[in-house]
Design an enzyme around this catalytic site. Sequence first.
Site, PDB file in Angstrom:
ATOM      1  N   SER A 174      19.045 -16.578 -55.142  1.00 15.56           N
ATOM      2  CA  SER A 174      18.593 -16.869 -53.770  1.00 15.56           C
ATOM      3  C   SER A 174      18.306 -15.595 -52.977  1.00 15.56           C
ATOM      4  CB  SER A 174      19.628 -17.736 -53.042  1.00 15.56           C
ATOM      5  OG  SER A 174      19.897 -18.918 -53.762  1.00 15.56           O
ATOM      6  N   SER A 194      24.340 -15.802 -53.412  1.00 16.21           N
ATOM      7  CA  SER A 194      23.993 -14.642 -52.583  1.00 16.21           C
ATOM      8  C   SER A 194      24.891 -14.552 -51.357  1.00 16.21           C
ATOM      9  CB  SER A 194      22.533 -14.747 -52.138  1.00 16.21           C
ATOM     10  OG  SER A 194      22.360 -15.849 -51.262  1.00 16.21           O
ATOM     11  N   GLN A 195      25.680 -15.596 -51.077  1.00 17.90           N
ATOM     12  CA  GLN A 195      26.510 -15.600 -49.873  1.00 17.90           C
ATOM     13  C   GLN A 195      27.595 -14.535 -49.913  1.00 17.90           C
ATOM     14  OE1 GLN A 195      27.837 -19.646 -49.803  1.00 17.90           O
ATOM     15  NE2 GLN A 195      25.842 -20.459 -49.166  1.00 17.90           N
ATOM     16  N   LYS A 208      19.752 -24.462 -39.973  1.00 21.97           N
ATOM     17  CA  LYS A 208      21.192 -24.247 -40.140  1.00 21.97           C
ATOM     18  C   LYS A 208      21.480 -22.803 -40.548  1.00 21.97           C
ATOM     19  CE  LYS A 208      23.004 -25.968 -43.949  1.00 21.97           C
ATOM     20  NZ  LYS A 208      23.711 -25.028 -44.853  1.00 21.97           N
ATOM     21  N   ARG A 249      23.944 -17.648 -38.820  1.00 21.63           N
ATOM     22  CA  ARG A 249      23.850 -16.180 -38.805  1.00 21.63           C
ATOM     23  C   ARG A 249      23.762 -15.647 -37.376  1.00 21.63           C
ATOM     24  NH1 ARG A 249      22.494 -17.919 -43.624  1.00 21.63           N
ATOM     25  NH2 ARG A 249      22.518 -16.542 -45.460  1.00 21.63           N
ATOM     26  N   ASN A 254      33.828 -28.172 -44.532  1.00 15.65           N
ATOM     27  CA  ASN A 254      33.215 -28.211 -45.868  1.00 15.65           C
ATOM     28  C   ASN A 254      32.059 -27.230 -45.986  1.00 15.65           C
ATOM     29  OD1 ASN A 254      33.095 -29.239 -48.489  1.00 15.65           O
ATOM     30  ND2 ASN A 254      31.659 -30.849 -47.957  1.00 15.65           N
ATOM     31  N   GLU A 285      28.167 -28.230 -53.101  1.00 17.71           N
ATOM     32  CA  GLU A 285      29.182 -29.211 -52.711  1.00 17.71           C
ATOM     33  C   GLU A 285      29.574 -30.112 -53.873  1.00 17.71           C
ATOM     34  OE1 GLU A 285      27.360 -28.045 -48.788  1.00 17.71           O
ATOM     35  OE2 GLU A 285      26.837 -28.027 -50.888  1.00 17.71           O
ATOM     36  N   HIS A 293      25.391 -33.579 -48.736  1.00 19.79           N
ATOM     37  CA  HIS A 293      24.298 -33.882 -47.805  1.00 19.79           C
ATOM     38  C   HIS A 293      22.929 -33.809 -48.457  1.00 19.79           C
ATOM     39  CE1 HIS A 293      23.765 -29.373 -46.816  1.00 19.79           C
ATOM     40  NE2 HIS A 293      24.731 -29.459 -47.717  1.00 19.79           N
ATOM     41  N   ARG A 294      22.696 -32.822 -49.324  1.00 14.21           N
ATOM     42  CA  ARG A 294      21.378 -32.710 -49.977  1.00 14.21           C
ATOM     43  C   ARG A 294      21.149 -33.874 -50.947  1.00 14.21           C
ATOM     44  NH1 ARG A 294      19.359 -29.461 -46.361  1.00 14.21           N
ATOM     45  NH2 ARG A 294      20.468 -27.488 -46.182  1.00 14.21           N
ATOM     46  N   ASN A 309      22.268 -22.307 -60.165  1.00  9.91           N
ATOM     47  CA  ASN A 309      23.180 -22.203 -59.018  1.00  9.91           C
ATOM     48  C   ASN A 309      23.336 -23.525 -58.272  1.00  9.91           C
ATOM     49  OD1 ASN A 309      20.529 -21.959 -58.069  1.00  9.91           O
ATOM     50  ND2 ASN A 309      21.110 -20.686 -56.346  1.00  9.91           N
ATOM     51  N   LYS A 322      26.541 -32.923 -42.387  1.00  6.61           N
ATOM     52  CA  LYS A 322      26.858 -31.523 -42.696  1.00  6.61           C
ATOM     53  C   LYS A 322      25.716 -30.602 -42.287  1.00  6.61           C
ATOM     54  CE  LYS A 322      28.668 -28.560 -46.340  1.00  6.61           C
ATOM     55  NZ  LYS A 322      27.777 -27.416 -46.203  1.00  6.61           N
ATOM     56  N   ASP A 335      17.632 -25.083 -51.661  1.00  4.76           N
ATOM     57  CA  ASP A 335      18.015 -26.262 -50.883  1.00  4.76           C
ATOM     58  C   ASP A 335      16.894 -27.278 -50.728  1.00  4.76           C
ATOM     59  OD1 ASP A 335      20.659 -25.591 -50.536  1.00  4.76           O
ATOM     60  OD2 ASP A 335      20.312 -24.488 -48.683  1.00  4.76           O
ATOM     61  N   ASP A 395      28.098 -27.773 -40.465  1.00  5.10           N
ATOM     62  CA  ASP A 395      28.174 -26.358 -40.847  1.00  5.10           C
ATOM     63  C   ASP A 395      28.131 -25.440 -39.628  1.00  5.10           C
ATOM     64  OD1 ASP A 395      28.192 -27.224 -43.458  1.00  5.10           O
ATOM     65  OD2 ASP A 395      26.696 -25.771 -44.129  1.00  5.10           O
ATOM     66  N   ARG A 413      24.967 -30.237 -58.449  1.00  4.28           N
ATOM     67  CA  ARG A 413      23.719 -30.877 -58.023  1.00  4.28           C
ATOM     68  C   ARG A 413      22.724 -31.087 -59.157  1.00  4.28           C
ATOM     69  NH1 ARG A 413      22.607 -27.838 -52.191  1.00  4.28           N
ATOM     70  NH2 ARG A 413      24.256 -28.938 -51.026  1.00  4.28           N
ATOM     71  N   ARG A 472      35.092 -25.242 -55.128  1.00  2.00           N
ATOM     72  CA  ARG A 472      34.079 -24.199 -55.339  1.00  2.00           C
ATOM     73  C   ARG A 472      34.727 -22.823 -55.519  1.00  2.00           C
ATOM     74  NH1 ARG A 472      29.550 -25.250 -50.776  1.00  2.00           N
ATOM     75  NH2 ARG A 472      28.476 -23.575 -51.908  1.00  2.00           N
TER      76      ARG A 472
END
Length: 430
Positions: free
Chosen positions: A192, A165-166, A21, A26, A89, A337, A383-384, A332, A410, A309, A48, A340, A120
């Site tokens: 990350s 890091s996004q 993903k 990217r 999402n 979502e 999803h995770r 983090n 997702k 992840d 995604d 976690r 978020r």
Amino acid sequence: MDVIVRPTPSLQGEIGALSSKNYTTRYLLTAALADGKSTIYYPAHSEDSDAMRRCIADLGAVLEEDDEKIVITGFGSHPRSVKELNVGNAGAVLRFMMGIASLCPDVTFVNTYPDSLGKRPHDDLIDALGQLGVRVEHREGKLPIRIQGGQAKGGKIQVSGSVSSQYLSALLFLTPLLEEDSEIEVLHDLKSKVVVGQTLEVLQEAGIVIHASEDYMSFRIPGRQSYQPRTYTVQGDYPGSAAVLAAAAVTNSDVTIHRLKEQSKQGERAIVDVLRMMEVPLTHENDTVIVKGNGRLKAIEFDGDAATDAVLAMVAAAVFAEGTSRFYNVENLRYKECDRITDYLNELSKAGAHVEERQAEIIVHGRPEGVEGGVEINAHFDHRVIMALTVVGLRAQKPLLIKDAHHVAKSYPQYFDHLETLGASVEWVK
């Protein structure tokens, strides 16, 4: 839809890993930012990556897709003017597209998941875009977010890396297209870092020059660059495969997963090393992982920052390990979502796991004999969490009912199909 996961003593068979993903989103973006046609082989299909497809198409990219590849005619540095973008999402897609929307005069990102992505924070990226002269309207850093760009300027930019890091990746995609050269300084810690490495790898493949310090805390980016049309091949996905590998580890198994690159820059590749540390019998050769699990695992300590992840899947395996495991440097996880750490551990406790949380740690007191199960689980639309709780259900003494398990789409729409192929007992219920 909900899913019932029943105790399954053994898993056997072969599957191919789904496509990454992270790399797919990217590559889709770099192809859209190029003038000309790019080809991406084996792109992922998930909510995604489909959100990224939708957004770049709205901005003017032309997409032609078959079963093997997607051909994208990009819009270069001149996206089409649109009023709204809907990222669903997908947090990473939102943040990357907030950067690219800075090239547009007026775009609003709508809030279609108020109970998940809508909660978020994005303040750090909003602050950084403001330094580029971009006006951003928002509600305490959250969706809906309106970006009035079109006149973004390069220069010196500071961005916090302490939450995600996004934000940094978003700036790295944007700044090469600006007229001026840019310098980015990362404040605080950078979470990350390995995912920033993936962004830089993809940018380099697209012909973009970025000068990064060794610790990824400062960057020099020449302006007036152009993304080049390229042919890309997407590698297999470690984050999704982590849950399947964990499922094989906690059962009696003979499971083979293909297309998992041994020298991958995906931090979640660490799942293979972690399972080895847990003394799970496995081999990793020729981009293939073979797990011959016996259900016996040893406790570990692991710094989860580089493999964000995959941590939930590792924790699920540790639930059945002998001894106490500790996963640290994982704060983090709280900003995904769902939370976690708190949300996931609450559901694990319902199932009978012995777990504790700290602000940035997960502690698991293993139960090699298994957990009770027999309860209804709230996966918090994550999803995770869904995938990791499924691993626990396979070793529970009674079935687990996981609410809203369809949200696994997702990132991994075929997850339950793949588990059934390996012999897992799962059943969809409305």
